[in-house]
Design a protein around this motif. Structure first.
Motif, PDB file in Angstrom:
ATOM      1  N   SER A 110       0.826  -1.210   0.000  1.00 25.95           N
ATOM      2  CA  SER A 110       0.000   0.000   0.000  1.00 25.95           C
ATOM      3  C   SER A 110       0.860   1.260   0.000  1.00 25.95           C
ATOM      4  O   SER A 110       0.553   2.245  -0.686  1.00 25.95           O
ATOM      5  CB  SER A 110      -0.935  -0.005   1.213  1.00 25.95           C
ATOM      6  OG  SER A 110      -1.691   1.177   1.274  1.00 25.95           O
ATOM      7  N   THR A 111       1.950   1.240   0.759  1.00 20.13           N
ATOM      8  CA  THR A 111       2.847   2.398   0.829  1.00 20.13           C
ATOM      9  C   THR A 111       3.376   2.767  -0.555  1.00 20.13           C
ATOM     10  O   THR A 111       3.337   3.943  -0.965  1.00 20.13           O
ATOM     11  CB  THR A 111       4.030   2.109   1.775  1.00 20.13           C
ATOM     12  OG1 THR A 111       3.547   1.954   3.107  1.00 20.13           O
ATOM     13  CG2 THR A 111       5.062   3.232   1.733  1.00 20.13           C
ATOM     14  N   GLY A 115       2.201   5.972  -2.685  1.00 16.31           N
ATOM     15  CA  GLY A 115       3.293   6.905  -2.951  1.00 16.31           C
ATOM     16  C   GLY A 115       3.518   7.112  -4.437  1.00 16.31           C
ATOM     17  O   GLY A 115       3.680   8.255  -4.901  1.00 16.31           O
ATOM     18  N   LEU A 135       6.291   8.761  -0.904  1.00 14.58           N
ATOM     19  CA  LEU A 135       6.321   7.474  -0.197  1.00 14.58           C
ATOM     20  C   LEU A 135       6.071   7.662   1.298  1.00 14.58           C
ATOM     21  O   LEU A 135       5.432   6.812   1.940  1.00 14.58           O
ATOM     22  CB  LEU A 135       7.669   6.774  -0.414  1.00 14.58           C
ATOM     23  CG  LEU A 135       7.918   6.168  -1.796  1.00 14.58           C
ATOM     24  CD1 LEU A 135       9.313   5.565  -1.859  1.00 14.58           C
ATOM     25  CD2 LEU A 135       6.871   5.109  -2.141  1.00 14.58           C
ATOM     26  N   GLY A 138       2.518   7.768   1.644  1.00 18.67           N
ATOM     27  CA  GLY A 138       2.000   6.415   1.541  1.00 18.67           C
ATOM     28  C   GLY A 138       2.172   5.624   2.823  1.00 18.67           C
ATOM     29  O   GLY A 138       1.278   4.877   3.239  1.00 18.67           O
ATOM     30  N   ALA A 139       3.322   5.805   3.481  1.00 16.03           N
ATOM     31  CA  ALA A 139       3.597   5.076   4.722  1.00 16.03           C
ATOM     32  C   ALA A 139       2.710   5.544   5.867  1.00 16.03           C
ATOM     33  O   ALA A 139       2.235   4.735   6.670  1.00 16.03           O
ATOM     34  CB  ALA A 139       5.070   5.242   5.101  1.00 16.03           C
ATOM     35  N   SER A 142      -1.153   4.459   5.081  1.00 12.38           N
ATOM     36  CA  SER A 142      -1.479   3.050   4.808  1.00 12.38           C
ATOM     37  C   SER A 142      -1.996   2.284   6.024  1.00 12.38           C
ATOM     38  O   SER A 142      -2.939   1.492   5.896  1.00 12.38           O
ATOM     39  CB  SER A 142      -0.253   2.325   4.227  1.00 12.38           C
ATOM     40  OG  SER A 142      -0.011   2.753   2.910  1.00 12.38           O
ATOM     41  N   GLY A 177       3.716   0.233  10.227  1.00 12.72           N
ATOM     42  CA  GLY A 177       3.651   1.464   9.452  1.00 12.72           C
ATOM     43  C   GLY A 177       4.557   2.549  10.004  1.00 12.72           C
ATOM     44  O   GLY A 177       5.211   3.275   9.244  1.00 12.72           O
ATOM     45  N   PHE A 181       7.592   4.256   8.081  1.00 15.19           N
ATOM     46  CA  PHE A 181       7.633   5.720   7.992  1.00 15.19           C
ATOM     47  C   PHE A 181       8.974   6.254   8.489  1.00 15.19           C
ATOM     48  O   PHE A 181       9.603   7.098   7.842  1.00 15.19           O
ATOM     49  CB  PHE A 181       6.489   6.327   8.807  1.00 15.19           C
ATOM     50  CG  PHE A 181       6.506   7.828   8.872  1.00 15.19           C
ATOM     51  CD1 PHE A 181       5.925   8.587   7.858  1.00 15.19           C
ATOM     52  CD2 PHE A 181       7.113   8.494   9.931  1.00 15.19           C
ATOM     53  CE1 PHE A 181       5.949   9.978   7.912  1.00 15.19           C
ATOM     54  CE2 PHE A 181       7.148   9.870   9.990  1.00 15.19           C
ATOM     55  CZ  PHE A 181       6.560  10.619   8.975  1.00 15.19           C
ATOM     56  N   SER A 368      -2.118   8.545  11.695  1.00 13.47           N
ATOM     57  CA  SER A 368      -1.764   9.149  10.408  1.00 13.47           C
ATOM     58  C   SER A 368      -1.536  10.650  10.554  1.00 13.47           C
ATOM     59  O   SER A 368      -0.575  11.207  10.004  1.00 13.47           O
ATOM     60  CB  SER A 368      -2.864   8.878   9.377  1.00 13.47           C
ATOM     61  OG  SER A 368      -2.948   7.506   9.077  1.00 13.47           O
TER      62      SER A 368
END
Length: 416
Positions: A110-111, A115, A135, A138-139, A142, A177, A181, A368
């Motif tokens: 997903s990341t 991204g 990215l 995305g991290a 996700s 995650g 990240f 997030s």
């Protein structure tokens, strides 16, 4: 404004928001609190056109709170421990392999999907961002958020064997995650210095495996202590100390504190362990205490999420980017689940429409936003914060309110 006043105002506002929700909206607590706070904040913004004194007071309050630090350093460990403590360990164990793949392969996939799609679509809005920064977005977006998921799934009547997959994934994938990240953050902060892939894998492995080992070991020590006494008040204090000790130790050793607390919570939540280590009275009081901690911290968190709207830097292109991010995030979520579900669905008898329900039920939340707030300005912080906030609000207010209807439509005989 001193710390006591800030905490006092937040708790008073949370209580009033909870009352309004319980009295009038009657929504799930997390959704209701966030909605009431958002509505209140919007009213304050509208009133500011006539008198901005209330708006300035709220901005001062929010600016005094380091949301990222409050959640990641203080609240998250307690919330994850409480969530893991009340998770059915035996059911979780039976779904261990799909949960493992959802929380690792799924988050990584997903990341990179989010991204990459973000990187290629942003230029159409006249926005340029480095691939590494995309990215990072995305991290941070996700992982599904256990704080959101746990509260809402209880009312959605999701089949138990599907619920345990969603809950188990959400408990573990936020820790994974965060590690992804932080790894990408280190790369983005390297200023062009070469990064050794072996070092990245070593960092990832130490953070994840080390965090889990720390959690299980510290949980095991706590179980031995609980087993040797029978005094529920002291035993509750031991569990509080377990969370604080595990968090501090993880931070000092550069391990994943979220994963450590999930592991410790599962250790103490295992029925076999509980029955051997605690009396019925201790189990009852321990569960009630951590349920109360969970409710209070969740309530404060979603009020803070609602208030964070005041610190956003508004730009029409950033808002459009956030709207575009919604289908990107949902599609990437669906695709990241595809392979693990296909691999395990026959062996573990997955319920129909598992990918669809897990996609719509994979809510995003405070984690997030906290990670987005930790971005540096040169990492396009304002852009990704707006995008994150839009995805989180849509996730909680739209997906959270409709997941029950989706389950009823797709699985009319759900709940078994």
């Amino acid at each position: 404004m001193d710390t006591y006043t800030i905490i006092g105002v937040l708790i008073i506002f949370t209580a009033l928001s909870g009352y309004v929700n319980a009295r009038f909206f009657k929504l799930p607590n997390t959704i209701g609190l966030m909605l009431v706070t958002l509505l209140y904040t919007l009213v304050v913004i509208l009133l500011s056109y006539f008198d901005d004194s209330l708006l300035n007071a709220e901005i001062e309050l929010v600016s005094k709170i380091d949301f990222s630090k409050v959640l990641m350093d203080y609240m998250l460990s307690f919330i994850l421990f409480a969530g893991a403590l009340h998770t059915d360990f035996q059911q979780l164990k039976s779904q261990a392999w799909p949960i493992f793949f959802f929380a690792t392969f799924g988050v990584l996939t997903s990341t990179f999907l989010i991204g990459s799609a973000t990187y290629f679509l942003l230029p159409y809005l006249g926005i340029s961002a480095k691939y590494t920064y995309c990215l990072l977005f995305g991290a941070l977006i996700s992982p599904t958020d256990p704080i959101s998921v746990l509260g809402i799934l209880k009312k959605a009547n999701v089949p138990k064997k599907l619920e345990i997959k969603i809950v188990g994934e959400s408990l573990f994938n936020d820790g994974v995650g965060v590690v992804i990240f932080l790894t990408l953050f280190s790369i983005a902060s390297s200023a062009g210095n070469p990064i050794n892939p072996v070092d990245i894998l070593e960092l990832f492995g130490i953070e994840v495996i080390g965090g889990l080992v720390l959690g299980f070991v510290s949980g095991w020590i706590a179980v031995l202590m609980l087993k040797s006494i029978d005094d529920f008040s002291t035993e509750i204090i031991i569990t509080i100390a377990l969370v604080m000790f595990g968090t501090i130790t993880a931070e000092k050793l550069h391990l994943s504190a979220p994963l450590a607390m999930v592991a410790a919570g599962l250790m103490l939540g295992n029925d076999k362990t509980r029955n051997k280590a605690m009396s019925d009275e201790t189990q009852f009081n321990l569960d009630k205490f951590w349920e109360l901690v969970d409710i209070i911290l969740n309530s404060l968190l979603f009020v803070l999420i609602g208030m964070e709207i005041l610190v956003l830097t508004y730009n029409i292109n950033y808002i459009l980017a956030g709207v575009i991010a919604l289908p990107i995030v949902l599609l990437s979520r669906y695709l990241s689940l595809f392979l693990p579900v296909e691999i395990f669905k026959r062996k573990l008898d997955f319920v129909p429409y598992t990918k669809t329900i897990m996609t719509w039920g994979g809510l995003r939340g405070g984690i997030s936003i906290a990670l987005a707030l930790s971005l540096q300005d040169y990492m396009e912080r304002d852009l990704f914060l707006i995008m994150t906030y839009i995805v989180v609000c849509f996730s909680i207010l739209v997906q959270g309110l409709t997941i029950q209807k989706l389950v009823k439509r797709l699985l009319p005989t759900s709940g078994e």
